[in-house]
Scaffold this active site. Sequence first.
Site, PDB file in Angstrom:
ATOM      1  CE  LYS A  76     -37.095 -17.431  -5.933  1.00  0.00           C
ATOM      2  NZ  LYS A  76     -37.778 -17.699  -4.658  1.00  0.00           N
ATOM      3  CG  ASP A 103     -40.932 -17.119  -5.913  1.00  0.00           C
ATOM      4  OD1 ASP A 103     -40.309 -17.890  -6.671  1.00  0.00           O
ATOM      5  OD2 ASP A 103     -40.407 -16.542  -4.941  1.00  0.00           O
ATOM      6  CE  LYS A 123     -38.471 -25.620  -8.042  1.00  0.00           C
ATOM      7  NZ  LYS A 123     -38.821 -24.711  -6.924  1.00  0.00           N
ATOM      8  CD  GLU A 134     -40.698 -21.915  -9.079  1.00  0.00           C
ATOM      9  OE1 GLU A 134     -41.206 -21.072  -8.304  1.00  0.00           O
ATOM     10  OE2 GLU A 134     -39.669 -22.555  -8.805  1.00  0.00           O
ATOM     11  CG  ASP A 141     -37.901 -19.670  -8.764  1.00  0.00           C
ATOM     12  OD1 ASP A 141     -38.671 -18.877  -9.358  1.00  0.00           O
ATOM     13  OD2 ASP A 141     -38.131 -20.158  -7.640  1.00  0.00           O
ATOM     14  NE  ARG A 175     -46.158 -24.585  -4.062  1.00  0.00           N
ATOM     15  CZ  ARG A 175     -46.244 -24.002  -2.863  1.00  0.00           C
ATOM     16  NH1 ARG A 175     -47.392 -24.005  -2.209  1.00  0.00           N
ATOM     17  NH2 ARG A 175     -45.205 -23.438  -2.316  1.00  0.00           N
TER      18      ARG A 175
END
Length: 507
Positions: free
Chosen positions: A287, A357, A275, A359, A280, A361
């Site tokens: 978040k 969020d 990943k 994201e 993020d 996967r």
Amino acid sequence: MKLKTFATPSLAAVVADVLAVGCFEGEAVNEGKGYAASANLLTESGIARQAAVDGFKGAIGETMVHFTDGKTAAPRIIMFGLGPRDKASIETFRKALIAVFKKARAMKAQHVAFAAIDPASIKADAYAVGEAIASYAGMIDYEINHSKTEKGGYKPETHFKKLHLVVDAGSVKEMGRGLKDGFAIARSVNLARDLSNEPGSDCTPRRMAKLAEKIGKESGGTIEVKVLGRKALTKLGAGALLAVAKGSDQEPFLIDMLYTPKGGKPEAELTIVGKSVTFDSGGLDLKPADGMRRMYRDMSGGAVTMSAIKVIAELGLNIQVRAVMAATENMTGGSAYKPGDVLHTLNGMTVEVDNTDAEGRLTLADAIEYAKRQGATRIVDLATLTGAVRMMVGDIASCAFGNNDEFTRAVVDAGDSQGERMLNVPMWDEYNTFNNTEMADLKNSGGAPGSTTAAWFLRRFAGDTPWVHLDIASVAFRDREFGPDPKGATGYGVRTLVELARRLASK
Ligand code: BES
Ligand code: MN
Ligand code: ZN
């Protein structure tokens, strides 16, 4: 760090800032079996007497510093505990190394000499002893100082300048080989740490792509690197990765590195997927500040993947290894993907966005499908995927999920052997249905248990290809020192992957 192995009949001649000598528990005051030179030294230098006075027992983690007063060319000796002799193994030895190198670091030693132990006494071979010593010295000798002006820019080697291993003549060659490989592994762990410690505005998808290309160029033709930018990804149809990238001004890149050992394509193959979300923010499902603070480290899986393939190539392991990183930011720009959007993934399945969020996967779904198209026969993915893993394992293990018991066991065993613990979490079928939705083939957030439903999401893309998913959100970075790891990014996974590649190569 400069490395050297040499044989000498007397440790009195060893020139260094400190000399490290290990002792089994309860044996510190007797003749000290094992390598002859260290045994003699203990009695000659008076350290055995001091140990008795100070109550030094030789337990793992115990250290004692002795000033030699000119009796050896090293002004100080660090005596360190190896634990009970009958329980000794390479694992207990590694634990003992943590204490001694931390001590040497705290003493600001630059030139460390190490009286190697008799490999038979820890039921290992000379190569393994050398590898353990150098890899632990290198990993412990790591400091985050990227932006300290007084250091004049980033200098990766800050403490130890030289590591000299003093060995019995018969082991010089093998232990020297282990020393060299162990240090290469440490360098690679430290590269992974560096990359994930780098701020989000520095370590962008482009930076990761450029670094991969550099690693390829420096590999002596063994690593071939392909980078797919937005245009190529659009043509390919990587709709999930592209959707995550929409809210960012940074171009996403799919990075593909292929290592083929010299002498042609071997039978064994391993694909690693990491990943690589370089920041993020959560996207429109933003978040909270606390949760976002460390999210420049959300590419730790990719950092480990890139570092692992680099060192596997350096070691020249006889296995073909592919590393795939789908690098992107997850941001909130005006074009950002939205909750409720339906995405068309590379493999053709449609996904309803339940939460922007979740994201990781999405990026991994396309990366896994891409890897399969390149002919992957077994896949390990490493991802800081869900905060929920911490509820199961705290910060001392990752969670492993797999679709093939034999392969999952192989990965978990490789991890165990390196002190990188994994909890093998069952994937009961019922959880698969949690990702179902009326609108599309899947949704990207299946609710509790969050780590397992996330794993099931990936499994739908892995299909029948043997695959293990390591959710490393618990161990990729910590806010404390732990074992051989510093505060911050840990490089967790590099050593497991090297060991796994070794085991697959030798089958
Ligand atoms: N990158 C995070 C997971 C994470 C959290 C890694 C804390 C390291 C430390 C991931 O993309 C994420 O946001 N996951 C969500 C999933 C949820 C929205 C279904 C989570 O874990 O809360
Ligand atoms: Mn997220
Ligand atoms: Zn994430």
